[in-house]
Design an enzyme around this catalytic site. Structure first.
Site, short mmCIF file in Angstrom:
data_model
loop_
_atom_site.label_atom_id
_atom_site.label_comp_id
_atom_site.label_asym_id
_atom_site.label_seq_id
_atom_site.Cartn_x
_atom_site.Cartn_y
_atom_site.Cartn_z
CG PHE A 126 0.63 -2.48 -11.34
CD1 PHE A 126 0.00 -2.72 -10.14
CD2 PHE A 126 1.96 -2.10 -11.33
CE1 PHE A 126 0.68 -2.58 -8.94
CE2 PHE A 126 2.65 -1.95 -10.15
CZ PHE A 126 2.00 -2.19 -8.94
CG ASP A 203 2.12 -7.01 -15.84
OD1 ASP A 203 2.39 -8.05 -15.22
OD2 ASP A 203 2.38 -5.87 -15.41
CE1 TYR A 228 6.34 -7.96 -6.58
CE2 TYR A 228 8.49 -7.89 -7.63
CZ TYR A 228 7.23 -7.36 -7.44
OH TYR A 228 6.87 -6.24 -8.14
CE LYS A 229 2.47 -8.85 -8.39
NZ LYS A 229 2.17 -7.94 -7.28
NE ARG A 377 -4.20 -6.99 -3.94
CZ ARG A 377 -3.10 -6.72 -4.64
NH1 ARG A 377 -3.19 -6.25 -5.87
NH2 ARG A 377 -1.91 -6.90 -4.12
C1 LIG Z 1 0.53 -6.12 -12.58
C2 LIG Z 1 1.84 -5.67 -12.00
N1 LIG Z 1 2.83 -5.28 -12.80
C3 LIG Z 1 4.02 -4.88 -12.29
C4 LIG Z 1 4.24 -4.85 -10.94
C5 LIG Z 1 5.52 -4.38 -10.33
O1 LIG Z 1 6.58 -4.12 -11.15
P1 LIG Z 1 8.06 -4.12 -10.51
O2 LIG Z 1 8.44 -5.55 -10.26
O3 LIG Z 1 8.90 -3.46 -11.51
O4 LIG Z 1 7.99 -3.36 -9.22
C6 LIG Z 1 3.23 -5.25 -10.07
C7 LIG Z 1 3.48 -5.22 -8.60
O5 LIG Z 1 2.66 -5.43 -7.77
C8 LIG Z 1 2.00 -5.66 -10.60
O6 LIG Z 1 1.00 -6.04 -9.80
#
Ligand SMILES: Cc1ncc(COP(=O)(O)O)c(C=O)c1O
Length: 402
Positions: A126, A203, A228-229, A377
């Site tokens: 990401f 991650d 938030y997902k 997606r």
């Molecule tokens: C794999 C991944 N890492 C990190 C993030 C986002 O990071 P942050 O919460 O700092 O915006 C996302 C957001 O979609 C993501 O899909």
């Protein structure tokens, strides 16, 4: 045929009744295919936020910090570890954003192994992960070694074995690819990193709340993810970080703030890190923004992560069957692991008009995500998505290409 199948699958779905726990949208929605980007709110969350304002905020006032709020980041971290991430208490904290926690953990990993020169990261990761790795490498005088996975996304243990050597300090990877939901083999890759004396940072943004993760069992060093997902924490809800207990006593992180200090309220001169995972804290925890997460974790506990994963697999299987039945001339190809064991919660449809189609679909109440350069997606959040919704949304996508 698919219509009958959708009805049967919804009737047989042991989690189907939990869809009613989500707040109904104010306008007609045919299909929400973006719960893996921003999960939907629960009705209980709306109630809990209103209640929170009256008490503990409005009534408990500042007394609530000592009575409960200061404990929330670790208490909710422990819940996350127990319910979803396979982590014993005291190793997880809710704080900051994924980006900021990643910055802290990458620095911690570098400090833990200061004689090494290289961070291993993949090009399919990401963007924020790639950029934070660039920043830490530049600031700490390290090199980045980029892995180019086949298909742009599929991280396999062999790839890591080929790329790693004794210069690598840490390996930064996503457990589930944000592009095609390929699931990396956490146990095998972590083992390979350790054999070379490197740590691993996973991650878990697309894993937390979707499938069981076994951080302690895999002997993972560090992990981060957002809430938030699939955790339905709401826009900008704080992230989580995991640090293996064996690393905690000596772990350092670069943003020294008052609440990460030992005996914070003594207000003493000089920073000394707090004991345990609390040392990852910098400033005041985002308590208000944790209220939705508490509600969501309660629902996930009721559902059980094994049942959530089973439904997720059934949803993506069903979506793939539908898309596979479409004629070639519509111009779609599918980017998703065919093996359900290696597939996370979304599938990606490739189409040359993906960007324009996604914009038109949003106007029609079908909400997938667009991913550059040509991906639509389809994210299927197990607790809030029905099989009928999958069919209706995909039919709308097909109709748009006809
Ligand atoms: C794999 C991944 N890492 C990190 C993030 C986002 O990071 P942050 O919460 O700092 O915006 C996302 C957001 O979609 C993501 O899909």
């Amino acid at each position: 045929m698919f219509a009958d199948r959708a009805v049967q699958l919804d009737i047989a779905d042991p989690l189907g009744h939990l869809r009613d726990r989500f707040l109904p949208p104010q306008e007609p929605l045919i299909a929400y295919f973006d719960g893996n980007s921003l999960g939907r709110p629960l009705t209980a969350t709306a109630e809990a936020l209103t209640a929170f304002i009256s008490d503990p905020w409005g009534t408990g006032l500042i007394r609530s910090w000592g009575q409960q709020w200061l404990d929330w980041p670790i208490r909710m971290g422990d819940d996350l570890g127990r319910l979803l991430l396979g982590a014993a208490p005291g190793q997880l904290i809710i704080a900051d954003s994924t980006t900021v926690l990643l910055y802290k953990l990458l620095n911690a990993a570098v400090d833990a192994n200061p004689n090494r020169t290289t961070i291993l990261v993949d090009e399919g990761n990401f963007p924020t992960d790639r950029y934070v790795a660039e920043a830490v490498a530049a600031q700490r005088g390290l090199q980045l070694r980029w892995i180019t996975p086949p298909n742009g996304t599929d991280i396999e243990p062999d790839l890591i074995s080929q790329a790693i050597d004794e210069n690598v300090v840490t390996v930064l990877l996503s457990h589930i690819s944000y592009l095609n939901a390929h699931i990396a083999d956490m146990a095998a890759i972590t083992r390979i990193a350790h054999q070379h004396g490197a740590s691993v940072i996973w991650d878990l943004s697309h894993s937390a709340g979707l499938l069981p993760v076994y951080l302690d069992e895999c002997d993972v060093d560090y992990a981060v993810g957002c809430t938030y997902k699939y955790l339905n924490g709401g826009p900008g809800s704080p992230a989580f970080a995991y640090v293996n207990a064996k690393l905690l006593d000596t772990m350092s992180q670069p943003i020294w703030g008052w609440l990460g200090r030992r005996d914070a309220f003594e207000m003493e001169q000089g920073f000394q890190p707090a004991a345990g995972i609390r040392r990852l804290t910098s400033g005041t925890p985002p308590v208000l923004a944790m209220v939705p997460l508490a509600e969501s974790l309660a629902l996930i506990e009721e559902a059980g992560i094994a049942a959530i994963r089973a439904k997720s697999t059934a949803l993506t299987d069903f979506a793939l069957q539908i898309v596979d039945s479409w004629p070639n001339h519509l111009g779609f190809t599918v980017n998703a692991p065919r093996d359900a064991q290696r597939r996370g919660g979304h599938i990606t449809l490739i189409h040359e008009d993906a960007r324009a189609m996604t914009a038109r679909l949003w106007n029609e109440g079908v909400i997938p995500d667009y991913r550059n350069p040509n991906g639509i997606r389809i994210g299927l959040s197990p607790l809030s998505t029905s099989f009928a919704e999958v069919l209706a949304g995909l039919q709308a996508i097909r109709a748009m290409a006809e």
